[in-house]
Design a protein around this motif. Structure first.
Motif, PDB file in Angstrom:
ATOM      1  N   UNK A   1       4.515   1.678 -10.079  1.00 50.36           N
ATOM      2  CA  UNK A   1       3.698   2.854  -9.784  1.00 50.36           C
ATOM      3  C   UNK A   1       4.124   4.088 -10.569  1.00 50.36           C
ATOM      4  N   UNK A   2       5.374   4.142 -10.992  1.00 51.67           N
ATOM      5  CA  UNK A   2       5.860   5.331 -11.706  1.00 51.67           C
ATOM      6  C   UNK A   2       5.845   5.157 -13.220  1.00 51.67           C
TER       7      UNK A   2
ATOM      8  N   UNK B   1       0.866  -1.176   0.000  1.00 53.33           N
ATOM      9  CA  UNK B   1       0.000   0.000   0.000  1.00 53.33           C
ATOM     10  C   UNK B   1       0.900   1.222   0.000  1.00 53.33           C
ATOM     11  N   UNK B   2       0.635   2.113  -0.961  1.00 50.30           N
ATOM     12  CA  UNK B   2       1.419   3.340  -1.098  1.00 50.30           C
ATOM     13  C   UNK B   2       0.524   4.561  -1.024  1.00 50.30           C
ATOM     14  N   UNK B   3       1.058   5.592  -0.414  1.00 51.69           N
ATOM     15  CA  UNK B   3       0.440   6.918  -0.403  1.00 51.69           C
ATOM     16  C   UNK B   3       1.180   7.731  -1.463  1.00 51.69           C
ATOM     17  N   UNK B   4       0.444   8.248  -2.430  1.00 50.85           N
ATOM     18  CA  UNK B   4       1.049   8.996  -3.534  1.00 50.85           C
ATOM     19  C   UNK B   4       0.598  10.446  -3.425  1.00 50.85           C
ATOM     20  N   UNK B   5       1.577  11.325  -3.296  1.00 52.24           N
ATOM     21  CA  UNK B   5       1.297  12.767  -3.205  1.00 52.24           C
ATOM     22  C   UNK B   5       1.835  13.450  -4.456  1.00 52.24           C
ATOM     23  N   UNK B   6       1.107  14.457  -4.941  1.00 59.86           N
ATOM     24  CA  UNK B   6       1.647  15.218  -6.075  1.00 59.86           C
ATOM     25  C   UNK B   6       2.946  15.873  -5.651  1.00 59.86           C
ATOM     26  N   UNK B   7       3.931  15.932  -6.459  1.00 59.83           N
ATOM     27  CA  UNK B   7       4.015  15.551  -7.880  1.00 59.83           C
ATOM     28  C   UNK B   7       4.573  14.144  -8.082  1.00 59.83           C
ATOM     29  N   UNK B   8       3.998  13.141  -7.479  1.00 60.50           N
ATOM     30  CA  UNK B   8       4.451  11.768  -7.663  1.00 60.50           C
ATOM     31  C   UNK B   8       5.346  11.246  -6.553  1.00 60.50           C
TER      32      UNK B   8
ATOM     33  N   UNK C   1      -9.147  15.423  -2.773  1.00 60.75           N
ATOM     34  CA  UNK C   1      -7.703  15.472  -2.580  1.00 60.75           C
ATOM     35  C   UNK C   1      -6.997  14.949  -3.821  1.00 60.75           C
ATOM     36  N   UNK C   2      -5.846  15.510  -4.122  1.00 61.16           N
ATOM     37  CA  UNK C   2      -5.025  15.019  -5.225  1.00 61.16           C
ATOM     38  C   UNK C   2      -4.140  13.863  -4.770  1.00 61.16           C
TER      39      UNK C   2
END
Length: 72
Positions: A60-61, A5-12, A41-42
């Motif tokens: 994920x990237x 499980x990952x939390x992804x925040x802008x900008x990646x 939320x972004x």
């Protein structure tokens, strides 16, 4: 292979949160984490199936091409 499980925040920006041995456990945890995010939320919570954290982050990237258009 585990589910991460990952939390992804802008900008990646990726932050590993948890690791589970089964999808139902990972999915339930991800749903709880998503519910805690502010509306519109972004930020994103993602579950990824991978051999290790390095592979999970690589997946994920990756830029994914859109699939074929659906029939309406």
């Amino acid at each position: 292979m585990p589910y991460f499980i990952y939390h992804i925040r802008p900008p990646g920006l990726l932050q590993a949160l948890q690791e589970h041995d089964s999808f139902p456990k990972a999915s339930a945890q991800a749903k709880q984490l998503r519910a805690a995010l502010p509306p519109k939320s972004l930020e994103r919570i993602k579950v990824i199936f991978a051999e290790n954290h390095e592979q999970a982050e690589e997946l994920l990237t990756q830029v994914r091409e859109p699939g074929p258009p659906g029939e309406e």
